[in-house]
Motif scaffolding. Structure first.
Motif, PDB file in Angstrom:
ATOM      1  N   ALA A  45       0.766  -1.179  -0.050  1.00  0.00           N
ATOM      2  CA  ALA A  45       0.056  -0.121   0.062  1.00  0.00           C
ATOM      3  C   ALA A  45       0.953   1.246   0.033  1.00  0.00           C
ATOM      4  O   ALA A  45       2.173   1.410   0.301  1.00  0.00           O
ATOM      5  CB  ALA A  45      -0.974   0.121   1.251  1.00  0.00           C
ATOM      6  N   GLY A  46       0.061   2.379  -0.413  1.00  0.00           N
ATOM      7  CA  GLY A  46       1.123   3.505  -0.313  1.00  0.00           C
ATOM      8  C   GLY A  46      -0.185   4.760  -0.307  1.00  0.00           C
ATOM      9  O   GLY A  46      -1.302   4.584  -0.921  1.00  0.00           O
ATOM     10  N   SER A  47       0.484   5.817  -0.142  1.00  0.00           N
ATOM     11  CA  SER A  47      -0.238   6.955  -0.163  1.00  0.00           C
ATOM     12  C   SER A  47       0.620   8.234  -0.642  1.00  0.00           C
ATOM     13  O   SER A  47       1.788   8.484  -0.263  1.00  0.00           O
ATOM     14  CB  SER A  47      -1.062   7.599   1.108  1.00  0.00           C
ATOM     15  OG  SER A  47      -2.105   6.460   1.544  1.00  0.00           O
ATOM     16  N   ILE A  48      -0.030   9.167  -1.121  1.00  0.00           N
ATOM     17  CA  ILE A  48       0.637  10.546  -1.390  1.00  0.00           C
ATOM     18  C   ILE A  48      -0.197  11.584  -0.552  1.00  0.00           C
ATOM     19  O   ILE A  48      -1.649  11.828  -1.001  1.00  0.00           O
ATOM     20  CB  ILE A  48       0.925  11.108  -2.822  1.00  0.00           C
ATOM     21  CG1 ILE A  48       1.903  10.114  -3.379  1.00  0.00           C
ATOM     22  CG2 ILE A  48       1.113  12.724  -2.873  1.00  0.00           C
ATOM     23  CD1 ILE A  48       2.257  10.409  -5.000  1.00  0.00           C
ATOM     24  N   TYR A  49       0.466  12.326   0.305  1.00  0.00           N
ATOM     25  CA  TYR A  49      -0.322  13.750   0.858  1.00  0.00           C
ATOM     26  C   TYR A  49       0.261  14.912   0.224  1.00  0.00           C
ATOM     27  O   TYR A  49       1.326  14.955  -0.009  1.00  0.00           O
ATOM     28  CB  TYR A  49      -0.038  13.487   2.372  1.00  0.00           C
ATOM     29  CG  TYR A  49      -0.502  12.407   3.160  1.00  0.00           C
ATOM     30  CD1 TYR A  49      -1.794  12.118   3.700  1.00  0.00           C
ATOM     31  CD2 TYR A  49       0.267  11.211   3.095  1.00  0.00           C
ATOM     32  CE1 TYR A  49      -2.171  10.960   4.303  1.00  0.00           C
ATOM     33  CE2 TYR A  49       0.000  10.045   3.718  1.00  0.00           C
ATOM     34  CZ  TYR A  49      -1.420   9.981   4.354  1.00  0.00           C
ATOM     35  OH  TYR A  49      -1.526   8.565   4.872  1.00  0.00           O
ATOM     36  N   VAL A  50      -0.693  15.868   0.011  1.00  0.00           N
ATOM     37  CA  VAL A  50      -0.457  17.222  -0.630  1.00  0.00           C
ATOM     38  C   VAL A  50      -0.588  17.926   0.729  1.00  0.00           C
ATOM     39  O   VAL A  50      -1.385  18.036   1.449  1.00  0.00           O
ATOM     40  CB  VAL A  50      -1.333  17.470  -1.885  1.00  0.00           C
ATOM     41  CG1 VAL A  50      -1.317  16.620  -3.134  1.00  0.00           C
ATOM     42  CG2 VAL A  50      -2.903  17.475  -1.390  1.00  0.00           C
ATOM     43  N   PRO A 142      13.552  21.197  -4.662  1.00  0.00           N
ATOM     44  CA  PRO A 142      14.523  22.228  -4.184  1.00  0.00           C
ATOM     45  C   PRO A 142      14.843  23.191  -5.180  1.00  0.00           C
ATOM     46  O   PRO A 142      14.406  23.300  -6.205  1.00  0.00           O
ATOM     47  CB  PRO A 142      15.813  21.400  -4.350  1.00  0.00           C
ATOM     48  CG  PRO A 142      15.426  20.057  -5.198  1.00  0.00           C
ATOM     49  CD  PRO A 142      13.911  20.058  -5.500  1.00  0.00           C
ATOM     50  N   GLY A 143      15.474  24.184  -4.560  1.00  0.00           N
ATOM     51  CA  GLY A 143      15.879  25.351  -5.265  1.00  0.00           C
ATOM     52  C   GLY A 143      16.011  26.686  -4.503  1.00  0.00           C
ATOM     53  O   GLY A 143      15.652  26.742  -3.310  1.00  0.00           O
ATOM     54  N   ASN A 144      15.986  27.837  -5.114  1.00  0.00           N
ATOM     55  CA  ASN A 144      16.140  29.102  -4.621  1.00  0.00           C
ATOM     56  C   ASN A 144      14.848  29.366  -3.671  1.00  0.00           C
ATOM     57  O   ASN A 144      14.819  29.738  -2.456  1.00  0.00           O
ATOM     58  CB  ASN A 144      16.211  30.189  -5.309  1.00  0.00           C
ATOM     59  CG  ASN A 144      16.730  31.583  -4.732  1.00  0.00           C
ATOM     60  OD1 ASN A 144      17.261  31.596  -3.577  1.00  0.00           O
ATOM     61  ND2 ASN A 144      16.770  32.513  -5.495  1.00  0.00           N
ATOM     62  N   LYS A 145      13.550  28.888  -4.268  1.00  0.00           N
ATOM     63  CA  LYS A 145      12.375  28.919  -3.630  1.00  0.00           C
ATOM     64  C   LYS A 145      11.838  27.701  -3.491  1.00  0.00           C
ATOM     65  O   LYS A 145      11.030  27.283  -4.071  1.00  0.00           O
ATOM     66  CB  LYS A 145      11.374  30.094  -4.189  1.00  0.00           C
ATOM     67  CG  LYS A 145      11.766  31.475  -4.226  1.00  0.00           C
ATOM     68  CD  LYS A 145      11.020  32.466  -5.088  1.00  0.00           C
ATOM     69  CE  LYS A 145      11.322  33.799  -4.763  1.00  0.00           C
ATOM     70  NZ  LYS A 145      10.503  34.726  -5.428  1.00  0.00           N
ATOM     71  N   GLU A 146      12.335  27.112  -2.507  1.00  0.00           N
ATOM     72  CA  GLU A 146      11.949  25.625  -2.153  1.00  0.00           C
ATOM     73  C   GLU A 146      10.358  25.508  -2.168  1.00  0.00           C
ATOM     74  O   GLU A 146       9.657  26.241  -1.321  1.00  0.00           O
ATOM     75  CB  GLU A 146      12.600  25.090  -1.045  1.00  0.00           C
ATOM     76  CG  GLU A 146      12.116  23.611  -0.782  1.00  0.00           C
ATOM     77  CD  GLU A 146      12.832  23.097   0.652  1.00  0.00           C
ATOM     78  OE1 GLU A 146      13.939  22.638   0.504  1.00  0.00           O
ATOM     79  OE2 GLU A 146      12.254  23.411   1.736  1.00  0.00           O
ATOM     80  N   ARG A 147       9.852  24.573  -2.887  1.00  0.00           N
ATOM     81  CA  ARG A 147       8.450  24.287  -2.786  1.00  0.00           C
ATOM     82  C   ARG A 147       7.970  22.764  -2.488  1.00  0.00           C
ATOM     83  O   ARG A 147       8.390  21.930  -2.550  1.00  0.00           O
ATOM     84  CB  ARG A 147       8.026  24.458  -4.348  1.00  0.00           C
ATOM     85  CG  ARG A 147       6.640  24.499  -4.439  1.00  0.00           C
ATOM     86  CD  ARG A 147       5.868  24.736  -6.070  1.00  0.00           C
ATOM     87  NE  ARG A 147       4.623  24.306  -6.138  1.00  0.00           N
ATOM     88  CZ  ARG A 147       4.176  23.544  -7.153  1.00  0.00           C
ATOM     89  NH1 ARG A 147       5.216  23.387  -8.094  1.00  0.00           N
ATOM     90  NH2 ARG A 147       2.919  23.182  -7.451  1.00  0.00           N
ATOM     91  N   VAL A 148       7.001  22.982  -1.427  1.00  0.00           N
ATOM     92  CA  VAL A 148       6.626  21.796  -0.840  1.00  0.00           C
ATOM     93  C   VAL A 148       5.478  21.110  -1.488  1.00  0.00           C
ATOM     94  O   VAL A 148       4.480  22.055  -1.684  1.00  0.00           O
ATOM     95  CB  VAL A 148       6.389  22.109   0.677  1.00  0.00           C
ATOM     96  CG1 VAL A 148       5.684  20.866   1.465  1.00  0.00           C
ATOM     97  CG2 VAL A 148       7.445  22.455   1.419  1.00  0.00           C
ATOM     98  N   LEU A 149       5.576  20.042  -1.759  1.00  0.00           N
ATOM     99  CA  LEU A 149       4.496  19.311  -2.336  1.00  0.00           C
ATOM    100  C   LEU A 149       3.707  18.460  -1.649  1.00  0.00           C
ATOM    101  O   LEU A 149       2.332  18.622  -1.686  1.00  0.00           O
ATOM    102  CB  LEU A 149       5.055  18.465  -3.784  1.00  0.00           C
ATOM    103  CG  LEU A 149       5.877  19.050  -4.892  1.00  0.00           C
ATOM    104  CD1 LEU A 149       5.986  18.169  -5.874  1.00  0.00           C
ATOM    105  CD2 LEU A 149       4.812  19.999  -5.584  1.00  0.00           C
ATOM    106  N   GLY A 150       4.223  17.822  -0.925  1.00  0.00           N
ATOM    107  CA  GLY A 150       3.834  16.786   0.262  1.00  0.00           C
ATOM    108  C   GLY A 150       4.603  15.789   0.631  1.00  0.00           C
ATOM    109  O   GLY A 150       5.701  16.008   0.818  1.00  0.00           O
ATOM    110  N   VAL A 151       3.983  14.531   0.839  1.00  0.00           N
ATOM    111  CA  VAL A 151       4.813  13.235   1.511  1.00  0.00           C
ATOM    112  C   VAL A 151       4.202  12.141   0.551  1.00  0.00           C
ATOM    113  O   VAL A 151       3.192  11.909   0.330  1.00  0.00           O
ATOM    114  CB  VAL A 151       4.452  13.269   2.805  1.00  0.00           C
ATOM    115  CG1 VAL A 151       5.150  12.251   3.145  1.00  0.00           C
ATOM    116  CG2 VAL A 151       4.949  14.213   3.489  1.00  0.00           C
TER     117      VAL A 151
END
Length: 159
Positions: A45-50, A142-151
């Motif tokens: 099983a697995g999930s993606i959390y945004v 990653p980058g200058n303005k790190e953007r968080v998508l989820g887990v």
């Protein structure tokens, strides 16, 4: 793990990366990412959390569970309950995202007491499922303005 097995998994990762790079739709890409990540480690099983930055929570967006899917009649899609987790150190997903760390848990019901995070048993109870192993990976651009998508969370690796 044998050298051949490691090489096989590495080659699988390369193929997955190439495949994901051709996908333009984010939903399709994330669904495929979950499927391919589970295939690499033979996870049940697995999930993606945004990440919802307005409410500072992780919300389940994609979920796959082979054991539960096999219980359904052919052609039916597995429904999933809506869960959200706060982005703090007490939730496994939240802790992984905050610290930008992969968290690998051998037995979710036996997390050492010195860990700041705890396992939330509610999804297991609701789904009549038993989580054992968990691999939780923060999804960050990653980058200058790190953007968080989820887990990304992979559950119950079979080997």
């Amino acid at each position: 793990m044998s050298v051949d097995k490691k090489d096989e998994r590495f080659q699988s990762l390369i193929k997955t990366e190439k495949k994901l790079n051709t996908i333009q739709d984010v939903d399709v890409m994330l669904e495929n990412l979950l499927k391919e990540a589970r295939a690499i480690v033979h996870a049940d099983a697995g999930s993606i959390y945004v990440y919802d930055s307005v409410h500072n929570v992780l919300k389940i967006k994609y979920s796959q569970n082979d054991s539960k899917q096999r219980e359904l009649p052919p052609g039916e899609k597995l429904p999933y309950n809506f869960y959200s987790f706060p982005v703090n150190e007490s939730s496994i997903c939240g802790c992984s995202l905050l610290h930008r760390e992969i968290i690998n848990i051998e037995d979710a019901y036996k997390i050492p007491s010195d860990k700041v995070y705890k396992f939330n048993r509610l999804p297991d109870e609701d789904m009549n499922y038993h989580t054992v192993s968990m691999l939780t990976i923060p999804l960050v651009i990653p980058g200058n303005k790190e953007r968080v998508l989820g887990v990304l969370q992979i559950i119950n690796a079979q080997d």
